[in-house]
Each structure stands twice: as structure tokens, then as C-alpha cells.
Design an enzyme around this catalytic site. Structure first.
Site, short mmCIF file in Angstrom:
data_model
loop_
_atom_site.label_atom_id
_atom_site.label_comp_id
_atom_site.label_asym_id
_atom_site.label_seq_id
_atom_site.Cartn_x
_atom_site.Cartn_y
_atom_site.Cartn_z
N ARG A 47 1.04 -3.21 -9.65
CA ARG A 47 0.57 -1.85 -9.49
C ARG A 47 1.54 -0.62 -9.40
NH1 ARG A 47 1.90 -1.01 -5.34
NH2 ARG A 47 0.36 0.93 -5.26
N GLY A 48 0.99 0.66 -9.53
CA GLY A 48 1.67 1.80 -9.05
C GLY A 48 2.37 2.07 -10.48
N ALA A 49 2.46 3.48 -10.80
CA ALA A 49 2.42 3.78 -11.99
C ALA A 49 3.98 3.55 -12.83
CB ALA A 49 2.29 5.40 -12.31
N ARG A 90 -4.24 -0.25 -18.51
CA ARG A 90 -4.55 0.82 -17.45
C ARG A 90 -4.45 1.95 -18.23
NH1 ARG A 90 -3.36 -0.29 -11.65
NH2 ARG A 90 -5.46 0.99 -11.68
N GLN A 197 -4.73 -0.96 -0.57
CA GLN A 197 -3.11 -1.01 -1.06
C GLN A 197 -2.36 -0.50 0.24
OE1 GLN A 197 -5.59 0.27 -3.13
NE2 GLN A 197 -5.11 -0.01 -5.13
N ASP A 238 -0.31 8.69 -10.64
CA ASP A 238 -0.30 8.28 -11.80
C ASP A 238 -0.10 9.06 -13.10
OD1 ASP A 238 -1.12 5.01 -11.54
OD2 ASP A 238 -1.42 6.25 -9.82
N ASN A 248 -4.47 10.56 -8.77
CA ASN A 248 -3.87 9.38 -7.97
C ASN A 248 -4.77 8.60 -7.48
OD1 ASN A 248 -1.41 8.33 -6.85
ND2 ASN A 248 -2.39 9.16 -4.88
N LYS A 249 -4.68 7.49 -6.81
CA LYS A 249 -5.72 6.80 -6.08
C LYS A 249 -6.91 7.38 -5.56
CE LYS A 249 -5.78 3.17 -6.49
NZ LYS A 249 -6.27 2.13 -7.79
#
Length: 342
Positions: A47-49, A90, A197, A238, A248-249
């Protein structure tokens, strides 16, 4: 740079660090089919853009190896289902489409080559995307390093670290460089519900790097900001769009509002691969909704009643007005000036 890698290529196979198991286990998933990589993106093994952009490129490379297309045109056609499968994993993170489009354009521009030559070209391009990300993150760190004054305290959210990228991270890149330069500073890491996370990954990788990090519940941030215990915030993204709004998250917007209320600068680290100038404002960013089990359970243990209704937005949008500046590999810009400097 931290030694632990989120993803690596090795002789036609892709190895993905299973971040669902952190911090208890360090275990890699071997992927030899693009579907395995797509599933790893969907289930948050990776995960993570930036990291999932790299994974997308490697997925196309893995898929290309097994194709027996008779021509470059047929080769591109045979890869189309792979492109779509990976892009659909995603929807919020623009890096996936960016990486896929980059490889697709490369094939189209080199249609005169043999299929074998195109396969080599794709593999080399995927490796190049990975290496470029590492260098991009390092430059983001260099551009943000001046923010880290001796004795400062910074708050961050989710994980925009080395494990969310090819290496160094985005929001954490200046932390690693500040550590290398002998600057003493502290990091406050929000736990980041619902998948934690911040607790499982950011706290883990910063501790592993010897950085002074303290973990807090997400809803503790306001109290610390009000007490004047935090000098600035820095988070990842992201997707950043044309007017400077940032996805973002989920929970990033709340932290940005708290920073504004307490006169604390709020910075966003954004590699150019995550900037989408085709979208005019954050209202138009597609926001992923994920499974209710991420909210109702923690690592498989139920913490909510059976049958409870759940809203599980994976991201929120922070309006440009709440962002002090956006840090890219090309410099630091006010959100409304970003599109003129890319």
C-alpha cells in the site's frame, strides 16, 4: 536508506513485503502472475500510492513475460485486460494509472520492435519507475530538510514512509535525511484507524531507523496541538489535483483542520507521479470504500456488534486552503501555484 523494501524484482518474479503482518512478521509474497500482484494491492499487502504504482508496473512486466503474441499490435491488445485489472484495484491512487499509461505509451511508441524486444523494454521501464521513485523521494526529503530544526517535533499520519514507496518515503524522507545529518527531532505518529498503518508501519519503520517516535491515538492529536507540543505536520498523498486539494488516508482532513485551528503548519509531500492535473478539484476525486470488516474487527478480532452498519471510506480530501505548502521533488509550492511548477 532503510534496508527493508516494500517490493523488489528478481529474475521475472516480484517479491512483495506483506504489510498486513507487520510489525510481528517480516514475510515476502512471491508473485509470478499479475493477478497475484493485483490481489496484493487490493488486500493491502502492499500500500501507499508510489509503491502500488511500482507494483502496477511490475504486474504488467510479469504478465508480458508469458505472452506469446504474434505482433506488437497483438501484444498490446493481449495486455489490455492486464492494464484494466491493475487500474481497477484501487481507484483513488493515481500512481497506478500513471505507471500503466507510461508503459502503454512506451509500447505504442516502439511498435516497430519485436515482441521479445518489447518485453525487455517493459521490464527495464518497470525497474526504471522503481529507481526513479527512490530518487524522487530523496529529492523531496532534501527540499523539506530545512523544516527540521534542532529539537523540533513533527506529527504525521498514516504511513508515507519507505514501505509506502520504492524507498525513503515521501513524508518520511526528510526525517531519514535529518537523522543522517545528526539533527535531533521527535515524531508523533497517529495510529491511523481503521487499519492502523501509523501504529503498525510508521512506528515500526521509524523505530527500526533509530528515529525518536511516539505513538498516539488519532483523537489525541488535537490535545497535543493545543498544548503547543507540535511544530508542524507532514503527510503524504494518494492524489493531488489541479487546485491543490489532496486525497490522503481518511482522517487527514481532520488533522489539517486541527492544525489550522492551532496555527500549526500543515505540509503535504507529493511526488509528481501522484499529481493529477486532469481533475480540477478534490470534489471529483473517486474515493474508495472498503470492506466493513476493517472497521468492525482489528486483526480478525471483532470489536463491534454483528450486523452493524459501517461507512468505511479509505480516503478523505483536504482542501488546498488548509495546506501550508506542497513539497515535491521539484521544490516547495503553495497549493494554488503547484500546476505552474510541474
Amino acid at each position: 536508506m532503510p534496508m527493508l523494501q516494500s517490493i523488489r524484482w528478481d529474475n521475472g518474479a516480484v517479491y512483495i513485503l506483506d504489510q498486513r503482518l507487520l510489525p510481528e512478521k517480516i514475510e515476502y509474497i512471491k508473485c509470478t502472475h499479475y493477478e497475484e500482484i493485483a490481489q496484493a494491492i487490493e488486500n493491502l499487502s502492499i500500500r501507499g500510492a508510489p509503491a502500488i504504482g511500482i507494483a502496477a508496473a511490475y504486474a504488467v512486466a510479469v504478465a508480458s513475460i508469458g505472452l506469446k503474441s504474434s505482433s506488437a499490435k497483438k501484444f498490446l491488445s493481449d495486455l489490455n485486460p492486464v492494464f484494466q485489472r491493475v487500474i481497477n484495484t484501487r481507484p483513488t491512487a493515481v500512481n497506478i494509472k500513471w505507471a500503466v499509461d507510461r508503459i502503454k505509451n512506451l509500447i505504442e511508441k516502439n511498435a516497430s520492435l519485436s515482441v521479445s524486444e518489447l518485453k525487455d523494454l517493459i521490464i527495464n521501464e518497470a525497474l526504471k519507475i522503481h529507481e526513479e521513485d527512490i530518487q524522487t523521494n530523496k529529492r523531496i526529503g532534501e527540499n523539506a530538510l530545512h523544516l527540521f530544526k534542532e529539537g523540533c517535533t513533527v506529527i504525521t499520519y498514516c504511513n508515507a514512509g519507505a514501505l509506502a514507496t520504492g524507498g525513503y518515503g515521501t513524508a518520511t524522507a526528510p526525517m531519514y535525511l535529518a537523522k543522517e545529518n545528526g539533527i535531533k527531532f521527535k515524531v508523533i505518529a497517529c495510529e491511523t484507524r481503521p487499519v492502523l498503518q501509523g501504529a503498525r508501519i510508521t512506528a515500526f519503520e521509524l523505530m527500526k531507523a533509530g528515529i525518536d517516535v511516539t505513538l498516539i491515538c488519532d483523537n489525541t492529536a488535537g490535545a497535543l496541538l493545543r498544548k503547543g507540543m507540535i511544530d508542524f505536520a507532514i503527510v503524504g498523498t494518494d492524489r493531488t489535483v489541479r487546485n491543490g486539494d489532496v486525497a490522503n488516508k481518511i482522517g487527514t482532513y481532520s488533522l489539517a483542520v486541527l492544525c489550522r485551528e492551532n496555527n500549526v503548519p500543515f505540509y503535504v509531500a507529493a511526488p509528481s507521479s501522484s499529481i493529477d492535473l486532469s481533475i480540477p478539484s478534490g470534489d471529483m476525486i473517486p474515493i474508495e470504500q472498503r470492506a466493513p470488516e476493517e472497521v468492525t474487527t482489528i486483526k480478525g478480532v471483532r470489536v463491534a456488534p454483528e450486523g452493524i452498519k459501517v461507512i468505511n471510506l479509505a480516503f478523505d480530501v483536504t482542501p488546498a486552503d488548509y495546506i501550508t505548502a506542497i513539497i515535491t521533488e521539484k521544490g516547495i509550492f503553495k497549493p494554488d501555484q503547484l500546476r505552474f511548477n510541474l
